[in-house]
Enzyme design. Structure first.
Site, PDB file in Angstrom:
ATOM      1  N   LYS A  37       0.803  -1.208   0.000  1.00  0.00           N
ATOM      2  CA  LYS A  37       0.000   0.000   0.000  1.00  0.00           C
ATOM      3  C   LYS A  37       0.843   1.268   0.000  1.00  0.00           C
ATOM      4  CE  LYS A  37      -1.467   1.277   3.780  1.00  0.00           C
ATOM      5  NZ  LYS A  37      -2.063   1.482   5.106  1.00  0.00           N
ATOM      6  N   THR A  38       1.829   1.316   0.881  1.00  0.00           N
ATOM      7  CA  THR A  38       2.661   2.518   0.954  1.00  0.00           C
ATOM      8  C   THR A  38       3.377   2.753  -0.368  1.00  0.00           C
ATOM      9  OG1 THR A  38       2.972   1.930   3.259  1.00  0.00           O
ATOM     10  CG2 THR A  38       4.268   3.750   2.439  1.00  0.00           C
ATOM     11  N   ASP A 221      -4.443   8.200   4.000  1.00  0.00           N
ATOM     12  CA  ASP A 221      -4.101   6.829   4.369  1.00  0.00           C
ATOM     13  C   ASP A 221      -4.850   6.434   5.642  1.00  0.00           C
ATOM     14  OD1 ASP A 221      -2.893   4.425   4.156  1.00  0.00           O
ATOM     15  OD2 ASP A 221      -0.985   5.046   5.021  1.00  0.00           O
ATOM     16  N   GLU A 222      -4.953   5.154   5.885  1.00  0.00           N
ATOM     17  CA  GLU A 222      -5.632   4.622   7.079  1.00  0.00           C
ATOM     18  C   GLU A 222      -7.037   5.229   7.215  1.00  0.00           C
ATOM     19  OE1 GLU A 222      -4.133   2.223   8.409  1.00  0.00           O
ATOM     20  OE2 GLU A 222      -1.967   2.590   8.591  1.00  0.00           O
ATOM     21  N   GLN A 252      -8.426  -3.581   9.615  1.00  0.00           N
ATOM     22  CA  GLN A 252      -7.371  -3.064  10.485  1.00  0.00           C
ATOM     23  C   GLN A 252      -7.817  -1.822  11.237  1.00  0.00           C
ATOM     24  OE1 GLN A 252      -3.221  -3.217   8.917  1.00  0.00           O
ATOM     25  NE2 GLN A 252      -4.192  -3.997   7.069  1.00  0.00           N
ATOM     26  N   ARG A 603       1.753  -8.529  10.950  1.00  0.00           N
ATOM     27  CA  ARG A 603       3.036  -7.813  10.914  1.00  0.00           C
ATOM     28  C   ARG A 603       4.171  -8.774  10.625  1.00  0.00           C
ATOM     29  NH1 ARG A 603       1.223  -3.824   9.437  1.00  0.00           N
ATOM     30  NH2 ARG A 603      -0.625  -5.104   9.332  1.00  0.00           N
TER      31      ARG A 603
END
Length: 719
Positions: A37-38, A221-222, A252, A603
């Site tokens: 994503k980043t 984002d997020e 998330q 993670r």
DNA sequence: TCAGGAATGCTTTTT
DNA sequence: GCATTCCTGA
């Protein structure tokens, strides 16, 4: 456009390419964990600039400063022209509010109040409303004001209008009072930063269109963790051009307790009907073994959009679930395993330990110290909460904003200079009577007749000292901080204190070093800017990926990071899920806990170790624990392995074995069922979590205590 | 005015 | 268990 993507170093999937090359119109990117994503966001920024769009017209909003910094670096690494605005929501709001302060009805030199400042203010508000802190607990009042009201953009007037019962009316009074106190101090709390910005954009259409015209491309984002205020701000900023790109993952979302509204991301397509939606489902991070566990776990959430994690890596090791005797054994076990990993060549940078609550770090830290494994606890704000740091910062805050009474009261007699409570009370009385600020009253000490001559003189010296400091308020921060440290007497008083003072001075030196870093890396350093920046620091920002240390952090802080080897400790009922999430019937809180574990699991790149312990010390009391229901949800293959190096006391084992008279009819309890327990006596069932032989019952006993018990051990009989 | 001890409260996660 | 506030006595 297509040819442009060839400049990117990694091969792109069709969906990644679609997201990167999308130019105009709303775009929603649903990005599972580890889906790149980043990279997609940074590549997209680069692609936009390649198309000739000015960086100045691009605004990217992240959740943490750390993420913003990383994004800045990654766009720079792509050879992209600098100048785009990349920051957190809160930093963006500070910039906007400072620039349009007069339009927002505030002064640009405002202080930013953190939670401890907030709690002081709310306590004062409750008292000034002549209400009792037992009936109106400040912490709960603050939560109501912050999460329920401000984050939802309900202002004082609106709330007053809808308040119709005793409690609500008083809450409205407290809210009103609280806002007045902040305004008198020329201070904004975290929620105000968002709320004031949202109101500014709503009420001043010229400001709104000016900003919206500047930020022609907005990336957020997020998005799953945005609250109402952030949502309104985003919508306003995108109102002119509709070039809004939201990225996130509903699975998330872990900040509901802070007002985040998962519906913002779920309703994106309704808000922006012509939105392009891209799903990134391939996972480039974790082994299939890890993803399978994560998938199985999250599938238990009912309120959820179906989504799968598609593995791309070859199969690896199975996840390990280990059962320890208590938290110290657990910590020891983690350290032992880490030693094995490093012997096999793993770097400490590649290892992280996650836990639900900060207090859990203690047992771990002790074990790490004992075994001489270096670690970092990712808890940056702790540094700024130290007494000596806050003292020095309070001096600096007062120089920028003399109305900041919290800071002013903190330093007026620190170090001790003989200005006590009586003096302060008299000055305050004078200030109220003459309708001047507390600071102004202090400056006119010689006019306050109620004060003794000695007190007047001491105040004059204090105010005079501040006046001297103030002359250096422009320019670099570090030299001023150093000067304040010495001339305020803070340094001397710490030197007189011995060892503890020495330690405190070291911390202060660290602060001054950090300030000089700021001075060097900022084009136009200013004390105001510096203070407003450090007020927005968060725990995650302290994480140093290259420190060569094992990282210890909460599951919340782990969001956005990845490690080869991950340990998740304390997966027990009451801790994960946390007991606060299981008290009411509302399943959504339990689901958020599940998402939290999901974030933790995803993670891990190659190895995942999950553990729980039989006993755990909570608030000084050692308690028998119950394994988390989530353990059973990870899938049948992951059965407990008891740590092989420990001896269990056979006697306790015996008494803890499942009751042989346990039968199928008895295995279901309904809410309201009356039961008897051999030691706790009679009780009523509050909740039943059906997990076959691992079911959990929550019983409120006649003593008034509610306990969670594992059915097979509880030996409950129906009454 | 202030130090020191007792009492009390609070204890999930964070910008 | 820890931190803050409260209270007492010098």
């Amino acid at each position: 456009m297509k040819s442009k993507s060839s400049k990117f170093k990694i091969p792109l999937t069709p969906s990644q390419r679609k997201a990167i090359c999308h130019v105009e119109g709303p775009l929603l990117v649903i990005a599972g964990p580890g889906s790149g994503k980043t990279a997609v966001i940074t590549y997209r920024i680069a692609a936009l600039i390649d198309l000739g769009i000015s960086p100045h017209n691009i605004c990217a909003i992240t959740f943490t400063n750390k993420a913003a910094e990383e994004m800045r670096q990654r766009t720079r690494a792509l050879g992209t022209a600098p100048g785009s605005h990349i920051s957190t929501f809160h930093s963006l709001c500070v910039r906007i509010l400072r620039r349009y302060a007069d339009r927002a009805g505030i002064k640009p030199n405002f202080s930013i109040y953190n939670d401890s400042d907030q709690s002081r203010c709310i306590k004062r508000a409750v008292k000034e409303c002549d209400l009792d802190t037992t009936n109106f607990p400040p912490a709960r009042m603050l939560d109501a004001v912050s999460t329920r009201l401000k984050n939802n953009l309900i202002d004082v007037d609106a709330f007053k209008a809808q308040a119709d019962d005793y409690f609500t009316k008083n809450l409205a009074r407290i809210y009103d009072r609280y806002q007045h106190i902040l305004a008198d101090h020329n201070a904004l709390d975290f929620d105000d930063l968002l709320a004031k910005t949202a109101f500014l954009l709503r009420d001043c259409s010229d400001v709104c269109s000016e900003l919206s015209n500047r930020f022609k491309f907005l990336l957020i984002d997020e998005y799953q963790d945005t609250n109402r205020a952030q949502y309104i701000i985003a919508r306003a900023l995108a109102s002119e051009h509709k070039n809004i790109c939201a990225t996130g993952d509903p699975d998330q979302s872990i900040y509901r307790w802070r007002g985040a509204d998962i519906r913002n991301i779920l309703a994106f397509e309704k808000d922006w009907p012509d939105a392009t939606v891209v799903k990134l489902e391939e996972n480039f991070r974790s082994t299939p073994n890890i993803l399978e566990a994560a998938d199985k776990l999250i599938a238990n959430n009912r309120k959820r959009k179906q989504k799968t994690l598609i593995p791309t890596k070859p199969a690896g090791e199975d996840i390990a679930v280990t059962f320890f005797e208590d938290e110290n054994d657990e910590a020891q076990g983690v350290v032992r395993r880490i030693k094995q990993l490093t012997e096999q060549g793993a770097s400490l940078n590649d290892i992280a330990v996650f836990y639900r609550v900060n207090a859990q770090s203690r047992a771990l830290e002790e074990a790490f110290i004992r075994e001489k494994i270096i670690y970092q606890v990712v808890r940056g704000v702790e540094f700024y909460n130290r007494k000596e740091i806050r003292d020095l910062l309070a001096y600096l805050k007062v120089l920028v904003n003399p109305d900041d009474e919290i800071a002013l009261l903190r330093i007026i007699n620190t170090p001790a200079r003989g200005i006590g409570k009586t003096t302060i009370d008299r000055v305050r009385a004078y200030a109220v009577q003459n309708k001047v600020s507390f600071f102004e009253a202090l400056s006119k000490a010689e006019d306050i007749d109620s004060l003794a001559k000695a007190a007047q003189a001491k105040l004059a010296v204090f105010i005079n000292m501040l006046g001297q400091f103030k002359k250096d308020i422009e320019g670099e921060v570090a030299p001023l901080a150093q000067r304040v440290l010495v001339e305020s007497g803070l340094e001397k008083s710490l030197k007189d204190e011995g060892d503890e003072g020495e330690n405190a001075l070291e911390n202060i030196n660290e602060l001054i070093n950090a300030a000089s870093q700021y001075d060097q890396h900022t084009e136009q350093p200013s004390l105001l800017d510096y203070l407003q920046q450090i007020a927005l620091f968060s725990d995650t920002d302290a994480y140093d990926a290259a420190a060569g240390r094992v990282a210890l952090m909460t599951l919340h802080a782990a969001k956005g990071l990845e490690f080869e080897n991950v340990f998740i400790v304390g997966v027990e009922h009451g801790l994960l899920p946390h007991e606060r999430s299981t008290v009411n019937e509302d399943l959504s809180e339990l689901e958020e806990e599940r998402r939290l574990l999901f974030v933790g699991i995803t993670r891990a790149k190659s190895q995942l170790h999950i553990s729980h312990a039989r006993y755990r010390t909570i608030r000084g009391q050692q308690l028998r624990t119950i394994p988390s229901q989530f353990l059973y949800e990870l899938g049948p293959t992951f059965t407990d392995q008891t740590d092989e190096d420990q001896d269990f006391d056979d006697d306790t084992e015996q008494t803890e074995t499942p009751n042989s008279s346990f039968s199928i009819q008895d295995s279901k309890f309904k809410k309201g069922q009356l039961v008897r327990h051999k030691t706790f006596g009679r009780g009523i069932v509050k909740k039943f979590v059906d997990m076959g032989e691992n079911s959990i019952v929550e019983v409120e006993f006649s003593s008034g205590r509610t306990k969670s018990l594992m059915l097979k051990y509880a030996n409950l009989s129906k009454v």
